[in-house]
Design an enzyme around this catalytic site. Structure first.
Site, mmCIF file in Angstrom:
data_model
loop_
_atom_site.group_PDB
_atom_site.id
_atom_site.type_symbol
_atom_site.label_atom_id
_atom_site.label_comp_id
_atom_site.label_asym_id
_atom_site.label_seq_id
_atom_site.Cartn_x
_atom_site.Cartn_y
_atom_site.Cartn_z
ATOM 1 N N TYR A 142 7.495 -18.960 -1.334
ATOM 2 C CA TYR A 142 8.312 -18.414 -0.237
ATOM 3 C C TYR A 142 9.501 -19.329 0.075
ATOM 4 C CZ TYR A 142 9.894 -17.182 4.433
ATOM 5 O OH TYR A 142 10.683 -16.869 5.517
ATOM 6 N N ARG A 149 17.907 -17.169 -1.630
ATOM 7 C CA ARG A 149 18.525 -16.183 -0.733
ATOM 8 C C ARG A 149 19.674 -16.813 0.042
ATOM 9 N NH1 ARG A 149 14.837 -13.458 3.929
ATOM 10 N NH2 ARG A 149 14.296 -15.634 4.283
ATOM 11 N N TYR A 201 14.670 -22.944 12.404
ATOM 12 C CA TYR A 201 13.358 -23.588 12.233
ATOM 13 C C TYR A 201 13.554 -25.032 11.787
ATOM 14 C CZ TYR A 201 10.559 -19.187 12.211
ATOM 15 O OH TYR A 201 9.926 -18.027 12.528
ATOM 16 N N ARG A 214 15.890 -11.507 14.280
ATOM 17 C CA ARG A 214 14.617 -10.911 14.722
ATOM 18 C C ARG A 214 14.680 -9.391 14.804
ATOM 19 N NH1 ARG A 214 10.788 -14.603 13.673
ATOM 20 N NH2 ARG A 214 11.435 -16.643 14.454
ATOM 21 N N GLU A 313 1.208 -9.184 10.296
ATOM 22 C CA GLU A 313 2.624 -9.108 10.664
ATOM 23 C C GLU A 313 2.982 -7.636 10.852
ATOM 24 O OE1 GLU A 313 5.393 -11.778 8.590
ATOM 25 O OE2 GLU A 313 6.670 -10.046 8.183
#
Ligand code: 3EB
Length: 321
Positions: A142, A149, A201, A214, A313
Site C-alpha cells: 500500500y 500515485r 498523516y 475525505r 471500511e
C-alpha cells in the site's frame, strides 16, 4: 461561453443482469463484483475483483439523464454523458516492474486521458490492488502504491486531491485496477473534523502521505464519500474489535455529513462496505442495522483495508433526496 450544467448522476444497486442494464438509455457503467461472469464487449461493463459477502450481490449501475458515448483509448476504457466521465484502467504489475512503478504508470495514463477530455475535473477514484498489506514497514505494498500515485499526481500538477478508496482484492495476483469519475465542472473537496487529512498523516504511516480528500461535493450537489475507516485523528482505533471499528466508522461518517450540512443517509445513499474477514460479515451486518435506516442500499464486499489493523471500511454516496 456558456457554462454547461451537468445532468443528474445516479448510482443504484440492481438485480438485473448487465445485458439488460446496458440496453437502457443513459447507463454510464455496470459493475460486476467478484466471480468470473463473462464480460460484455461493451467498455461500460466493469468487473471488480472483490467478492460479495452474501447470497446474491447486485450490480452497481451508474446512470445519467443524458445520452452516453463510450470507447477505448489504448488500455483505458471510458464512457461519458451528461457532463460526466468514467475512466477505467487495469495493468499487470509485473509488466510495469512492480507495484510502485505500476501505480505511477496507471495514474499517468489515467490523468493524461482525463486531462484531455471535456470532463477533466477529477472527483472520485477507486484503487484495487492485491496483497495490499504485504511487505514490512515502508516496503508495504500500500505504501509503495502511495509513492507511485503521488509522483504521477505531482507530475500532472494535481494538488486538489479527489475523494478515493484503496482496497486490497483477493483476485488475480498483480492485477492493479483503477477507475475514476470526472466531470466538466469542478467539485469541492471536504475534510472530516474528526480526522487528520490523509495528505497530512505523520511519517510513521509511510514515506508518502495518501493523496485523497475525505469527500467530494459533486457539481450536482451530491456527496461522494471516500473509504472511511476507524481512523480518529491519524490513529487506527479498536484493534481486533470489528464491531467497535464499525461504530467508529459511523461516527466518522456522521461527522462528515454534519460538516457538509447534509441529513443522515437514506434510500438515495448507496454504501459499499469492505470487510477484511468473511467471518465478520454477521457482526458488520448487525452494526449496519444499528446505524442505518433500513432503506439505505448497501453491499458487503470481501476486501482488505490499507492498514493491517483495520477490519472494516465504508464508502458511498449521498445523492439529493
Ligand atoms: C484512511 O483513512 C483509510 O489511499 O486512497 C481510505 C480511503 C484509505 C482512501 C487511499 C486510503 C485511501 O487512511 C485508508
Amino acid at each position: 461561453m456558456m457554462a454547461r450544467k451537468v445532468a443528474a448522476l445516479d448510482v443504484a444497486y440492481v438485480a438485473s443482469g448487465p445485458a439488460e442494464l446496458l440496453e437502457r438509455v443513459g447507463v454510464l457503467a455496470v459493475f460486476d463484483f467478484g466471480g468470473d461472469a463473462p464480460l460484455a464487449v461493451d467498455p461500460r461493463h466493469v468487473r471488480i475483483p472483490l467478492a460479495g459477502l452474501g447470497a446474491t450481490v447486485p450490480h452497481e449501475c451508474w446512470s445519467v439523464a443524458a445520452a452516453v458515448d463510450s470507447g477505448h483509448d489504448g488500455a483505458l476504457r471510458w464512457s461519458a454523458g451528461g457532463g460526466w466521465r468514467l475512466t477505467v484502467v487495469e495493468v499487470a504489475e509485473p509488466a510495469q516492474g512492480g507495484i510502485e512503478a505500476a501505480s505511477e504508470a496507471i495514474y499517468r495514463s489515467l490523468l493524461a486521458h482525463i486531462g484531455s477530455a471535456p470532463e477533466h475535473h477529477l472527483h472520485r477514484i477507486w484503487n484495487y490492488l492485491d496483497a495490499i498489506n504485504e511487505g514490512a514497514a515502508d516496503q508495504e505494498r500500500y505504501r509503495l502504491f502511495c509513492n507511485g500515485r503521488a509522483r504521477a499526481l505531482l507530475a500532472h500538477g494535481v494538488n486538489d486531491y479527489p475523494a478515493a478508496t484503496a482496497i486490497g482484492h483477493r483476485g488475480p495476483h498483480g492485477l492493479l485496477q483503477v477507475y475514476a469519475l470526472s466531470a466538466i465542472r469542478p467539485g469541492h473537496a471536504l475534510e472530516n473534523p474528526r480526522q487528520v487529512s490523509a495528505w497530512q498523516y505523520p511519517r510513521r504511516y509511510g514515506p508518502t502521505a495518501p493523496s485523497f480528500a475525505r469527500a467530494m461535493r459533486l457539481p450536482d450537489g451530491s456527496l461522494a464519500i471516500s473509504g472511511t475507516a476507524a481512523v480518529v485523528g491519524h490513529a487506527s482505533h479498536h484493534h481486533d474489535d470489528v464491531a467497535a471499528q464499525a461504530d467508529e466508522v459511523f461516527a466518522n461518517l456522521r461527522s462528515l455529513l454534519d460538516g457538509a450540512r447534509l441529513p443522515p443517509f437514506d434510500a438515495r445513499s448507496p454504501l459499499k462496505v469492505y470487510v477484511r474477514h468473511a467471518e465478520d460479515a454477521g457482526v458488520v451486518h448487525a452494526a449496519l442495522a444499528r446505524h442505518l435506516d433500513p432503506a439505505v442500499p448497501r453491499i458487503l464486499l470481501h476486501g482488505d483495508i490499507c492498514r493491517s489493523e483495520l477490519l472494516v471500511e465504508i464508502d458511498g454516496w449521498r445523492f439529493a433526496s
